[in-house]
Enzyme design. Structure first.
Site, short mmCIF file in Angstrom:
data_model
loop_
_atom_site.label_atom_id
_atom_site.label_comp_id
_atom_site.label_asym_id
_atom_site.label_seq_id
_atom_site.Cartn_x
_atom_site.Cartn_y
_atom_site.Cartn_z
N LYS A 56 4.27 -29.03 14.55
CA LYS A 56 4.06 -30.00 13.48
C LYS A 56 4.00 -29.26 12.13
O LYS A 56 3.47 -28.15 12.07
CB LYS A 56 2.73 -30.71 13.76
CG LYS A 56 2.50 -31.95 12.97
CD LYS A 56 1.22 -32.62 13.42
CE LYS A 56 0.72 -33.54 12.34
NZ LYS A 56 -0.50 -34.23 12.66
N LYS A 98 0.55 -26.35 6.63
CA LYS A 98 0.44 -25.23 5.68
C LYS A 98 -0.03 -23.97 6.41
O LYS A 98 0.46 -22.88 6.18
CB LYS A 98 -0.58 -25.65 4.60
CG LYS A 98 -1.00 -24.56 3.67
CD LYS A 98 -0.12 -24.46 2.47
CE LYS A 98 -0.61 -23.36 1.55
NZ LYS A 98 0.44 -22.86 0.70
N LYS A 151 -7.18 -26.93 18.59
CA LYS A 151 -7.76 -26.28 17.40
C LYS A 151 -8.54 -25.03 17.80
O LYS A 151 -8.58 -24.06 17.06
CB LYS A 151 -8.67 -27.25 16.66
CG LYS A 151 -7.89 -28.29 15.88
CD LYS A 151 -8.76 -29.01 14.89
CE LYS A 151 -7.92 -29.90 14.00
NZ LYS A 151 -8.72 -30.71 13.10
#
Ligand code: SF4
Length: 323
Positions: free
Chosen positions: A191, A194, A111
């Site tokens: 993966k 959005k 992240k």
């Protein structure tokens, strides 16, 4: 009865990865377990969304969860921030968590790369809040995808530490494997998400889905219509596995290998089967959007039920740790 806790982040429109990886499992799990399902808006703050967008995303997610078949009579559906005990327990747990353990979390590294301009402390301690989300309900089972297994291991470690210091208080939660732990995006490389723009939206109209499928990656060896393909390595074929029946999958695989069908035919067949699932969900979502008062009522009721249990746990924790 075993107790399940599971959360989903309100990060934008729902896609079929969310549906297969979380919502469909929730619908199944509510039949067998006492379930607490949470819209984890506190976690969403780690990406610093616009306030109005976050509120809208929470509401749309609640609509998607209900339209997919989660029954608020069976499961407790609530918004995380309406139960402040999550944050309170997260603080207690953060004092039970070693920096070295958090440093090992691979999702933090992933992240951080993705939002390199906003590597905040919330992102670093995210798994601690996640542990609190589960254990504030003393849940003993957690349905998680493979990318969350490491976080659950950390939650178990926190439980062992807490119980070791203050006496048996929490169960060590175990993983309930999800049927589709990792749904790949249309690019076939990462993966479905959005934010990566590689998703098939759950509420999308069929024309839009077909438009996206046209650009979806397939077997790179199928350059021409009469090149034989390899369904086993084709990402589009993996979607058939989720949405088409066994006979259709078998036929598609054979026709792909013999080049009897082209990729566009294959994608059209997939789009039709996707619509059989998405169509009724989209319709139910429209009905729910027209009745916002009912959504508020469901979330308030869920929040009250969740809070009653969370308060009991927090009273016990306060007593154990000396607050
Ligand atoms: S025919 Fe279908 S399974 Fe075969 S390569 Fe094309 S999209 Fe993939």
């Amino acid at each position: 009865m075993s107790r399940i806790m599971s959360g989903i982040q309100p990060t934008g429109s729902l896609h079929i990865g969310n549906y297969l990886g979380a919502l469909l499992n929730w619908v199944r799990l509510q039949e067998e377990y006492e379930c607490y399902f949470s819209i984890v808006d506190l976690h969403a703050l780690t990406a610093r969304p616009e306030p109005q967008e976050l509120r809208l995303a929470v509401r749309e997610l609640a609509i998607g969860v209900l339209a997919s078949g989660v029954d608020p009579e069976r499961a407790v559906l609530f918004v995380q921030s309406q139960v402040p005990e999550h944050s309170e327990l997260a603080w207690v747990f953060s004092c039970m968590t070693q920096m070295g353990d958090l440093n090992r979390m691979t999702q933090f590294k992933d992240k951080s790369q993705f939002q390199a301009d906003n590597i905040n402390a919330g992102l670093f301690t995210y798994p601690v809040l996640q542990a609190a989300d589960i254990l504030i309900y003393r849940a003993d089972r957690v349905p998680v995808g493979e990318d969350q297994v490491q976080h659950l291991e950390l939650a178990r470690e926190i439980v062992r530490r807490f119980n070791g210091i203050y006496g048996q208080t929490f169960p060590e939660p175990i993983v309930v494997p999800a049927k589709a732990p990792r749904v790949m995006g249309l690019d076939g490389e990462s993966k479905m998400s959005k934010s990566r723009g590689n998703e098939i939206g759950l509420f999308e109209e069929p024309e839009e889905t077909m438009k996206k499928l046209r650009g979806a990656k397939t077997d790179p060896q199928r350059l021409r219509r009469n090149d034989p393909g390899r369904p086993e390595i084709c990402n589009v074929f993996s979607y058939h596995g989720y949405f088409s029946d066994a006979a259709t999958c078998e036929q598609i695989a054979a026709d792909c290998r013999s080049a009897s069908i082209g990729c566009v035919d294959c994608k059209q067949s997939l789009a039709g089967n996707l619509e059989k699932v998405k169509g009724p969900i989209r319709e139910r979502a429209q009905e729910l959007r027209a009745n916002q008062g009912a959504i508020d009522e469901i979330l308030n009721e869920g929040g009250n039920r969740a809070r009653a249990v969370a308060k009991e746990t927090m009273d016990l924790v306060r007593e154990r740790v000396g607050l």
